[in-house]
Design an enzyme around this catalytic site. Structure first.
Site, PDB file in Angstrom:
ATOM      1  N   CYS A  17       5.334  -3.004 -14.377  1.00 18.66           N
ATOM      2  CA  CYS A  17       6.001  -3.538 -13.010  1.00 18.66           C
ATOM      3  C   CYS A  17       5.935  -2.156 -12.091  1.00 18.66           C
ATOM      4  O   CYS A  17       5.558  -0.929 -12.525  1.00 18.66           O
ATOM      5  CB  CYS A  17       7.390  -4.015 -12.790  1.00 18.66           C
ATOM      6  SG  CYS A  17       8.762  -2.852 -13.476  1.00 18.66           S
ATOM      7  N   CYS A  20       7.557   1.104 -12.794  1.00 15.80           N
ATOM      8  CA  CYS A  20       7.024   2.075 -13.820  1.00 15.80           C
ATOM      9  C   CYS A  20       6.198   3.001 -12.718  1.00 15.80           C
ATOM     10  O   CYS A  20       6.330   4.462 -12.976  1.00 15.80           O
ATOM     11  CB  CYS A  20       6.082   1.410 -14.629  1.00 15.80           C
ATOM     12  SG  CYS A  20       6.932   0.285 -15.743  1.00 15.80           S
ATOM     13  N   ASP A 412     -15.667  -8.939  21.455  1.00 15.10           N
ATOM     14  CA  ASP A 412     -16.812  -8.229  22.155  1.00 15.10           C
ATOM     15  C   ASP A 412     -17.809  -9.385  22.181  1.00 15.10           C
ATOM     16  O   ASP A 412     -17.752 -10.381  21.258  1.00 15.10           O
ATOM     17  CB  ASP A 412     -17.311  -7.010  21.136  1.00 15.10           C
ATOM     18  CG  ASP A 412     -18.333  -6.458  21.920  1.00 15.10           C
ATOM     19  OD1 ASP A 412     -18.441  -6.154  23.132  1.00 15.10           O
ATOM     20  OD2 ASP A 412     -19.322  -6.072  21.214  1.00 15.10           O
TER      21      ASP A 412
END
Length: 734
Positions: A17, A20, A412
Site C-alpha cells: 500500500c 509502505c 485553436d
C-alpha cells in the site's frame, strides 16, 4: 575528493500500500548524502539524487523489510499471476497463510462456536504461534520504522494492538488481528499489481524481433536495430519499430497508439508506429527511432511518470494520513486511561465488560488508515491506464483532476477544429500577366516553398505540396537564416534576397501593398487563409490556402455542450471572415480572429479569471504559450512535440476522444470521493461501536480489510469504464 551528485533509480518489491512507499521514502531520506528521494507506489520506482552509494540504499530498503528488483528478477511476463501464485511467491504472504492455518482452531472454537465448550491450552498456543508467524514481518517492519524513521505507521498500530491483546489474555484476538492484517495487505498488493499490469500490458503489442534487410539481412532483436536500418513487414504482421515507409502501400491499424481501430492508408513517405498492425501490403520501412525512443515506449514511459504527479486529492490524503496515525495512538491511550482514571470504569477485562484497555487497543485497529490511503492512487492508476489504452495520455493525476473541473474550453483552429492539412487553392504574383502558366506566379510559389522547406507548420506543408505538384520545388535552394518571427511570419535569405511571408494584417502595418490589397481582401472574404510575400521589403504576391473542418468536430462540440461545458471559444490568426465560417461549421459561437500568440494567451487568461478552470486545445506546435496559460493544456497528435508540450495528449490526431477524457476524469473524481467517504464513514461507525463496547478487535480488522478491498475494486472499475462513444460521423472517400 568531492563526490559527484548522481541520479539513481531502483525498482522496489514487497510494497502492498501507499504507506509502505512513505516508510521507504522516509528511511532513504535519513541516509547521509541523499539530496532528494521520491518513491512512486504506482510504478514501484524509487528515484534518489545525491552522493549516497547504491549499496547503502539497497541495504536500507532491505533493512526496512522490502527488496530491490534486479534486471534478472524483474517481471518479464505480461500476464499477471493468479491470486494464489501471488501469495505463494512472497515470503511474507506464505507466513500469513501458515498463520491462517494455525488460527483456525481458535477461530472455530473460541469465536464462531463458543457454545461447544471446547477449550484447551494447545488451541491458545496455536493462536499465539499464528500471531508470531503471520506477524513476524509486521513486527520487524514496525520496529525498523520506529528505530530508523522515528515514525508511527500502520505496522506499528497493528503490532501494538496484537501485543496488547496478548498481554490481556485475548490470544485468539491477537492471532486473528495479525493473520487478517497480513492477508489483507497481501490482497491490497495483489489488486494494485493487477492495475500495474494494465500499464505494462501496453508493451505486449510490440514485437521483440524484426526482419532486417539493411545493413545486414536477417532476423534480429528490435534492440539491435539502429536509426537508418531498413526492415521488412509482411501483411498481417505488427510493425516492430517507428519508421518511414520506403516502398509499399497498405492499410495500417494504429489502435495501440491512437485508440481508434479504423484502418489508415499508408504509402511511401508516410510515418508508421511500432505496435501498429500492417494490413494487406508488404512494407519496406526505414527505422527512424531506436526501440527505447519509439512512440509506444515514450507513451508507456509518460504514463508511468504521470503517476508521480499526484492529484491534489491524493496529496491531501497523504498529508492527512501522516498526522492521523500518531494522533490515533494518543487517542487510544486517552480512551484506555481516562474512563478508568476519572469515572471508575474497569481498565482490565471483567466478566461484564471487555475493559477500556481492550477498547483502546481495538481503536488502534479501527483507525488503521489502509483503506483511506489506497483509495486515491488505485483510482488514478486505473483511469490513466484506461485513457492510455484509448489514445488519451494523462501526464499526471493533477491534470486529470483539473480536467474534471473544466468549465470552458478554448480551441485553436488550424489542425484542431480543422484537419490541419490545408491546400493552396490560389497564388498570384504582383507581376502576374493573367496567363494559365504565369512564370511570375510560378516563381512566387518557388520562392515561398524554399523558405517554408524547413517548417513543419500545416500552411508550410500546403505550400510545399503545391510547389511539388507544380514542379517548381527545386528551382531555388533551401533558404538560409530562416527565422520564425512570432505573431508575424517567417523569413529567410535566398541568393542574397530577403524573403518574408506573413499575414495580411501584418503587411497592412509594415509593407505597402495598396494596389493589391483589394484582391487579397476578396480572398479573405471568401473564407480563405492568405499568406503575403515580400522580397527585400517589397510586396511580390500572395497565396490563398483552404482548410477543411474535421468531420467529427461538430459532433464533439455538441457532446461537450451536453456535458455542461457551454463556453466554447475558437482562437485563430486568420481573418474574421474565414474564422466565422469555420466557427459556424463547427457549431461555435464565440470567435476571436487575427490573434497573435500573445493575444491567445491574454484571451485564455481572461477566460480563467471569468470561469476559474479552463482548458486550451491545440496541436502543440505553435500554440504552446496558450496551452501553458490554461488550467490544463490539451494537445492533438502523437508527435514528440505534442507529447512534450501539453498536460493531456489526444493521440488519435482528432477531437473524438476529448468528451471521453472529460467523462473519464469526472467519473474518476466521483470514485475517489466515494472511496474517501466509505473509508472515513466505516472508521466512524466502528469507532462508535468500539466506544460503546460492541466491537471486537478481529471484526475491526475484518472491516478494515473489507473496506480496503472495496475501495480498491471500486477504483479499478475505472480500468474499463467509461469508454469512448462510437463516432457518429465517419469520413468517407469518394
Amino acid at each position: 575528493m568531492k563526490q559527484t551528485t548522481q541520479e539513481k533509480q531502483f525498482q522496489i518489491s514487497g510494497m502492498d500500500c501507499a504507506s509502505c512507499a512513505r516508510t521507504i521514502e522516509s528511511g532513504i531520506k535519513k541516509l547521509p548524502g541523499v539530496d532528494t528521494c521520491s518513491l512512486n507506489f504506482s510504478t514501484e520506482t524509487l528515484r534518489v539524487s545525491g552522493t549516497v552509494s547504491d549499496t547503502e540504499i539497497i541495504e536500507r530498503i532491505r533493512e526496512l523489510g522490502y527488496d530491490v528488483q534486479t534486471p534478472s528478477n524483474q517481471e518479464t511476463t505480461i500476464a499477471p499471476p493468479s491470486f494464489w501464485q501471488f501469495l505463494w511467491e512472497r515470503q511474507d504472504t506464505r507466513l500469513a497463510l501458515v498463520g491462517a492455518l494455525l488460527i483456525l482452531p481458535s477461530l472455530l472454537f473460541n469465536e464462531l462456536l463458543p457454545g461447544l465448550g471446547i477449550h484447551h491450552p494447545v488451541i491458545e498456543w496455536l493462536a499465539v504461534l499464528a500471531m508470531g508467524t503471520a506477524g513476524l514481518p509486521v513486527f520487524r517492519s514496525a520496529w525498523q520504522a520506529v528505530r530508523i524513521n522515528r515514525e508511527i505507521n500502520i505496522n506499528v498500530l497493528m503490532s501494538l494492538a496484537a501485543i496488547g491483546a496478548l498481554f490481556i489474555g485475548a490470544y485468539t484476538e491477537a492471532g486473528l488481528v495479525m493473520v487478517l492484517f497480513a492477508i489483507g495487505e497481501a490482497m491490497e498488493g495483489y489488486t494494485t499489481s493487477r492495475a500495474r499490469h494494465a500499464i505494462r500490458s501496453l508493451m505486449a503489442v510490440v514485437p521483440n524481433e524484426a526482419m532486417r534487410l539493411k545493413p545486414a539481412e536477417g532476423r534480429v532483436s528490435v534492440n539491435e536495430l539502429a536509426v537508418g536500418d531498413v526492415i521488412l513487414v509482411k501483411p498481417g504482421e505488427q510493425i516492430p519499430m517507428d519508421g518511414r515507409i520506403r516502398s509499399g502501400h497498405s492499410s495500417v491499424n494504429q489502435t495501440p497508439i491512437t485508440g481508434e481501430s479504423r484502418l489508415i492508408e499508408k504509402q511511401p513517405g508516410d510515418e508508421v508506429f511500432a505496435s501498429s498492425i500492417n494490413g494487406e501490403g508488404v512494407l519496406i520501412i526505414e527505422v527512424t527511432h531506436r526501440a527505447e525512443d519509439n512512440t509506444i515506449s515514450r507513451l508507456i514511459r509518460m504514463v508511468e511518470e504521470a503517476q508521480e504527479h499526484r492529484a491534489p486529492a491524493q496529496r491531501f490524503v497523504d498529508r492527512f494520513a501522516r498526522y492521523y496515525t500518531p494522533a490515533v495512538v494518543v487517542l487510544a491511550m486517552l480512551v484506555a486511561i481516562i474512563p478508568p482514571l476519572f469515572f471508575g470504569e474497569p481498565f482490565w477485562p471483567t466478566g461484564a465488560s471487555s475493559g477500556w484497555l481492550y477498547r483502546g487497543l481495538t481503536l488502534l485497529v479501527v483507525a488503521c488508515p489502509c483503506a483511506l490511503v489506497i483509495s486515491t492512487p488505485v483510482s488514478l492508476i486505473s483511469a490513466i491506464s484506461n485513457g492510455a489504452r484509448h489514445g488519451v495520455l494523462f501526464k499526471g493525476g493533477a491534470h486529470l483532476e483539473t480536467l474534471s473541473q473544466v468549465r470552458g474550453i478554448a480551441f485553436d483552429k488550424t489542425g484542431t477544429l480543422t484537419e490541419g492539412r490545408p491546400s493552396v487553392v490560389r497564388y498570384e504574383a504582383a507581376a502576374c500577366v493573367g496567363e494559365a502558366s504565369c512564370v511570375y506566379c510560378d516563381d512566387l510559389l518557388a520562392l515561398t516553398s524554399a523558405v517554408e522547406e524547413q517548417s513543419n507548420h500545416p500552411l508550410a506543408q500546403a505550400v510545399l505540396s503545391a510547389s511539388e505538384a507544380r514542379g517548381v520545388n527545386g528551382r531555388y535552394p533551401a533558404a538560409n537564416n530562416v527565422q520564425t518571427i512570432t505573431g508575424k511570419g517567417i523569413q529567410g535569405e535566398i541568393n542574397g534576397r530577403q524573403i518574408f511571408i506573413g499575414s495580411h494584417t501584418y503587411f497592412d502595418s509594415a509593407i505597402p501593398h495598396t494596389p493589391y490589397c483589394q484582391t487579397v481582401r476578396q480572398a479573405d472574404e471568401a473564407g480563405l487563409t492568405t499568406m503575403l510575400v515580400s522580397q527585400n521589403n517589397e510586396y511580390v504576391g500572395f497565396l490563398a490556402v483552404a482548410d477543411k473542418i474535421r468531420p467529427s468536430t461538430r459532433t464533439v462540440i455538441k457532446q461537450l455542450q451536453e456535458l455542461g461545458i457551454n463556453r466554447l471559444v475558437m482562437l485563430t490568426g486568420d481573418n474574421a471572415t474565414t474564422a466565422q465560417k469555420i466557427a459556424e461549421q463547427a457549431g461555435i459561437t464565440e470567435v476571436y480572429a487575427n490573434c497573435l500568440p500573445e493575444d491567445k494567451v491574454k484571451i485564455v487568461s481572461t477566460l480563467r479569471n471569468e470561469l476559474g478552470t479552463v482548458a486550451m486545445v491545440g496541436d502543440g506546435i505553435n500554440d504552446t504559450p496558450a496551452l501553458a496559460a490554461a488550467s490544463v493544456g490539451i494537445a492533438i497528435g502523437n508527435t514528440a512535440q505534442a507529447m512534450e508540450t501539453a498536460d493531456i495528449v489526444l493521440m488519435n490526431e482528432n477531437l473524438d476522444h476529448l468528451p471521453f477524457a472529460i467523462r473519464l476524469s469526472r467519473a474518476t473524481m466521483k470514485t475517489i470521493q466515494a472511496n474517501i467517504a466509505l473509508s472515513i464513514g466505516t472508521k466512524l461507525l466502528f469507532l462508535l461501536l468500539v466506544l460503546a463496547g460492541l466491537g471486537s478487535m478481529w471484526l475491526a480488522v475484518l472491516a478494515d480489510v473489507g473496506t480496503s478491498l472495496l475501495v480498491t475494486l471500486n477504483g479499478m472499475r475505472r480500468l474499463k469504464s467509461p469508454t469512448p462513444l462510437k463516432p457518429v460521423l465517419k469520413q468517407t472517400s469518394l
